[in-house]
Every structure is written in structure tokens, then in C-alpha cells.
Write an enzyme that holds these catalytic residues in place. Structure first.
Site, PDB file in Angstrom:
ATOM      1  N   LYS A 262     153.513  47.579  63.740  1.00 26.43           N
ATOM      2  CA  LYS A 262     153.086  47.841  65.190  1.00 26.43           C
ATOM      3  C   LYS A 262     152.234  49.393  65.371  1.00 26.43           C
ATOM      4  O   LYS A 262     151.661  49.711  66.317  1.00 26.43           O
ATOM      5  CB  LYS A 262     154.227  47.902  66.131  1.00 26.43           C
ATOM      6  CG  LYS A 262     154.874  46.581  65.916  1.00 26.43           C
ATOM      7  CD  LYS A 262     155.683  46.389  67.365  1.00 26.43           C
ATOM      8  CE  LYS A 262     156.170  44.814  67.589  1.00 26.43           C
ATOM      9  NZ  LYS A 262     156.718  44.314  66.339  1.00 26.43           N
TER      10      LYS A 262
HETATM   11  C1  LIG Z   1     156.946  42.928  66.214  1.00 28.54           C
HETATM   12  C2  LIG Z   1     157.207  42.527  64.853  1.00 28.54           C
HETATM   13  C3  LIG Z   1     157.149  41.292  64.478  1.00 28.54           C
HETATM   14  C4  LIG Z   1     156.408  40.214  65.237  1.00 28.54           C
HETATM   15  O1  LIG Z   1     155.112  40.468  65.441  1.00 28.54           O
HETATM   16  P1  LIG Z   1     154.347  39.462  66.748  1.00 28.54           P
HETATM   17  O2  LIG Z   1     152.800  40.044  66.781  1.00 28.54           O
HETATM   18  O3  LIG Z   1     154.867  39.693  67.964  1.00 28.54           O
HETATM   19  O4  LIG Z   1     154.363  38.137  66.319  1.00 28.54           O
HETATM   20  C5  LIG Z   1     157.321  40.967  62.958  1.00 28.54           C
HETATM   21  N1  LIG Z   1     157.940  41.655  62.284  1.00 28.54           N
HETATM   22  C6  LIG Z   1     158.008  42.885  62.779  1.00 28.54           C
HETATM   23  C7  LIG Z   1     158.890  43.910  61.939  1.00 28.54           C
HETATM   24  C8  LIG Z   1     157.894  43.491  63.968  1.00 28.54           C
HETATM   25  O5  LIG Z   1     158.285  44.697  64.245  1.00 28.54           O
END
Ligand SMILES: *Cc1c(COP(=O)(O)O)cnc(C)c1O
Length: 436
Positions: A107
Site C-alpha cells: 500500500k
Molecule cells: C490491502 C492488502 C491486500 C489486499 O489488496 P487489495 O488491493 O485490497 O486487493 C493484500 N495484502 C496486504 C498485506 C494488504 O495490506
């Protein structure tokens, strides 16, 4: 770059408006009107390009000179200042490590790029832009470190007291400067309600410029397409088709992969890997989309019962089940399968996955046993560093793991947060005192 709303009831807007607004007024999601195919020369040059070079080329094609070159370079260099290495586990299996940013999860890509773009689009405003974020843990850390020091922007993060991990709390509360943390004596839903009320309250919106750093902001998806190109570039051998296995919750990461494919990257398809929150794999199997309340799992960033980017996927695929199935296949797994895979990969390859990456690995292993999966190459997205889930991971493998330096450093920093009841009057008064 023009963007429309998936609901079709809002005007088409320029990128700047889409980024600063987050959501179109009709409550749809912004989508690029046109996703260009990149030039042949880009793909010829790709093997020698860096991740920021790739980002620059992708944005230049997408934005169509909407941002001057020098500014675009600066934005990308500030946002994408850590690598996304590919690790080879076996002849046909690669792991794409997306956890080398400051909050140790993918993220960071989206949050940092959004922060830079918002700072740029906000640059001529006299009044500060105040960004309100409710977090259950992960997003807040990436947003806080992405926005710290961005001129003209204040960030106010609300988190539920006692319901985020101690390390996550430090990631929210130790930045200072333009980042303020509010510790709400309530649940994540209370935090989210406070933020929602604030956006609808004319007493605030008449005097403060409020915005959100929501995960559905288009600025978060765009940089997530860069690393699919970068991963492709790093593959040593390419046996047959290339599939990406994407551990998914709100499906932003997978949607960004589809953007890369649309831009001409030779990805055959995507494996949608979920925990027991499996509405998308079910849809792919049965053609019926049935949102459900989410169930708690050890891969908790994927505990999503109604993925927010599903509407973007529908838009890309013209709501046609067959189009979905031409591009994606889905699998879901229980916590016990996840633990087992994490431990198996650690024993066999000496490679430590986190619970989310382990779900991705399970899906890839299941896929290669299907007819479609024979003689293909798989890239599994590792979305977070295993140390982020230290307690679970240590109990699964029965060994202690060491924290990366960034987490060690943060442990000793002092927490600064404003403790507040889940009460809207207190919250609105606080915002007016602090930012007006
Ligand atoms: C947010 C997140 C996901 C999911 O990602 P999306 O784009 O919402 O599908 C998977 N793994 C981790 C560690 C995350 O923080």
C-alpha cells in the site's frame, strides 16, 4: 487524462479533480476514459529500465502531458523510492516482493503516489487541504508516511483504541509534523462513521477544505500497475504463459494488473487468491455476485465481504461473466491451509512468506494443477513483510523472526495521539480548533 464515473451520473473530469475528490458525486468510481497501449519501443527498452523509469513512461502515456515532464519526474522519484525485487523460488515460480516501502506493505506505492499527486494538484491553493482517514491499522501507516512533509496538506488519522497492533499504532502516531492521530475509544466502524459525518456536515465543509485518502482513489491504482512491468522485466526464464497470483481483498492490486495488461504487457491472466472471504472466486465459478459480511482471518487485510473495486472490474469487463473468466481464475483458502503453506515454503525454500503471500502461493500451486496451468510461469505477489504479522508467523513456524530496521527504530519513538470518545461533537470541535 479524463476520467468518468462507473455509475455514469457524474461529469467526466480531469485527473486533478478525480484525485482531489476521490469519489465522483454519484458515488461511483473514477475510471480512465482511455488506457493507451504503450509503444513497441517501450517494450524494447523495458529490460534496461528502472522502476521509476517505468512509472514515468506509464504516466506519460496515461496522463497525456497533463503534468509537465519535470514535475512528473519529481513526483515519481519522491513516491517510488524503494525497489520491488523478484525472487526466484523454482524454475517456474517467482515471488514479487512489494514490502520494501516504509510501512512494509504494497500500500506504500499507492499512498505515496497519491500524496505526491495531491500535493501537486493542491499547490496553488491558499487554504490547507485536510485529509481525514479512518483506519483499522494497515492503510493508516502507509498514508501517514506517504503524506508526511507534503506541503499544503494536513492529515488526520482516526484509529480504534486497543484494536490495532502496537507496531501499527507506532506507525500512525510517531510522525508529527502535518500528521495528527486520533485514538477513538470505540471500534473501526465508529471511526468510519465520524469521518463520514464530517464530510456531510456543512458547519465543517463551509470552513475547511476536507478530502479523503480513500483506497478507491484512482491515484492509488495507477502506481500499482508499474510493478507488473518491472516484475516481467526481472523474470529470468519464461516458460509458456505468465500468470500473476494476487492475494486480494478490495481487488485494487488485481485491477492495477489489468491496467498493465491493457497497456500491452503480455500477462496471460490473473489468479485471484482470497481467504474464506471468497465472493469473487465464487462469482468466477458461478456467475453470481453475492456480497457478504466479512469473516476474520489471519490474512486480515483481505477480510473483505464486498470488494470496492468490483465495480471497476465490471466496468473493464462490460459486466460480462465470460470476459471475467477470460482474464481471471479464482481460488480461496482457509487459515489452516494458509498456515500450512507458509510453513511448507519456509521449510522447502527457506523463504518466509507472510499470511497474505501464503494465500497467493496456495492459489498458484492449485492453479498449476489445472489444465490451463500446465507449463506456465507464475509470479506470486508478496504484499507485506512477514514481520508485520510477527506473532502469527512466529507461532506458525515455531521460531523467532527479526524485525527489519524500520520497525526496530519505530518501537522506541514516542506515541502522540489525541484520545477521544466516539462522539461527533467532540470530533467536529477538534477539527475546527485545530485546522480553522
Ligand atoms: C490491502 C492488502 C491486500 C489486499 O489488496 P487489495 O488491493 O485490497 O486487493 C493484500 N495484502 C496486504 C498485506 C494488504 O495490506
Amino acid at each position: 487524462m479524463k476520467l468518468y464515473s462507473t455509475r455514469g451520473q457524474s461529469p467526466v473530469v480531469e485527473l486533478g479533480e478525480a484525485v482531489l475528490r476521490g469519489l465522483p458525486p454519484d458515488n461511483g468510481l473514477y475510471m480512465p476514459e482511455y488506457i493507451p497501449t504503450l509503444d513497441v519501443s517501450f517494450f524494447e527498452d523495458l529490460p534496461g529500465m528502472s522502476l521509476p523509469d517505468i512509472g514515468y513512461s506509464v504516466c506519460k502515456a496515461l496522463f497525456q502531458d497533463y503534468i509537465p515532464d519535470v514535475e512528473l519526474r519529481r513526483i515519481i522519484n519522491a513516491a517510488i523510492n524503494f525497489p520491488a525485487p523478484v525472487v526466484k523460488l523454482s524454475e517456474d515460480t517467482y515471488v514479487l516482493e512489494l514490502f520494501h516501502g516504509p510501512s512494509l506493505a504494497f500500500k506504500d506505492f499507492g499512498a505515496r503516489f497519491m500524496a505526491q499527486l495531491m500535493g501537486y494538484f493542491n499547490r496553488h491553493e491558499d487554504e490547507k487541504l485536510v485529509i481525514l482517514v479512518a483506519t483499522s491499522g494497515d492503510t493508516g501507516g502507509a498514508v501517514a508516511s506517504g503524506f508526511v512533509g507534503v506541503d499544503g496538506i494536513e492529515v488526520c488519522i482516526l484509529y480504534p483504541s486497543g484494536k490495532v497492533s502496537p507496531l501499527q499504532e507506532k506507525q500512525l502516531t510517531t510522525h508529527g509534523k502535518n500528521i495528527t492521530a486520533i485514538e477513538v475509544k470505540g471500534t473501526f466502524d465508529d471511526c468510519q462513521d465520524l469521518v463520514k459525518k464530517a464530510f456531510l456536515d456543512p458547519n465543517l465543509t463551509n470552513v475547511l477544505r476536507l478530502s479523503s485518502a480513500n483506497s478507491i482513489n484512482i491515484a492509488r491504482l495507477i502506481p500499482q500497475s508499474f510493478y507488473y512491468f518491472d516484475a516481467f522485466r526481472q523474470l529470468e526464464s519464461r516458460e509458456g504463459d505468465v500468470w500473476f497470483s494476487v492475494p486480494s481483498g478490495n481487488f485494487g492490486n488485481l485491477t492495477a494488473g489489468l491496467f498493465a495488461k491493457k497497456m500491452g504487457l503480455d500477462i496471460t491472466g490473473f489468479i485471484a487468491a482470497t481467504n474464506v472471504n471468497d465472493v469473487v472466486p465464487r462469482y468466477l465459478d458461478q456467475g453470481i455476485y453475492e456480497p457478504r459480511p466479512s469473516i476474520r482471518t489471519i490474512s486480515n487485510a483481505m477480510d473483505v465481504g464486498n470488494p470496492s473495486n468490483f465495480r471497476r472490474l465490471e466496468d473493464l469487463f462490460c459486466s460480462t461473466w465470460n470476459n471475467f473468466r477470460d482474464n481471471m481464475i479464482g481460488f480461496s483458502f482457509s487459515d489452516s491451509e494458509t498456515k500450512h503453506k507458509l510453513s511448507e515454503v519456509n521449510n522447502r525454500y527457506g523463504y518466509l512468506l507472510d499470511p497474505h503471500g501464503a494465500v497467493g502461493m496456495l492459489a498458484w500451486d492449485q492453479f498449476r494443477q489445472t489444465d490451463l496451468g500446465k507449463n506456465t510461469t507464475g509470479v506470486v505477489l508478496e504484499t507485506a513483510h512477514p514481520a508485520k504479522f510477527k506473532d502469527d508467523v512466529e507461532s506458525i513456524i515455531g521460531e523467532d523472526i527479526t524485525l527489519p530496521k524500520s520497525l526496530m527504530d519505530i518501537k522506541d519513538k514516542e506515541k502522540v495521539a489525541y484520545l477521544m470518545p466516539p462522539d461527533y461533537d467532540s470530533f467536529s470541535r477538534y477539527l475546527l480548533d485545530r485546522y480553522n
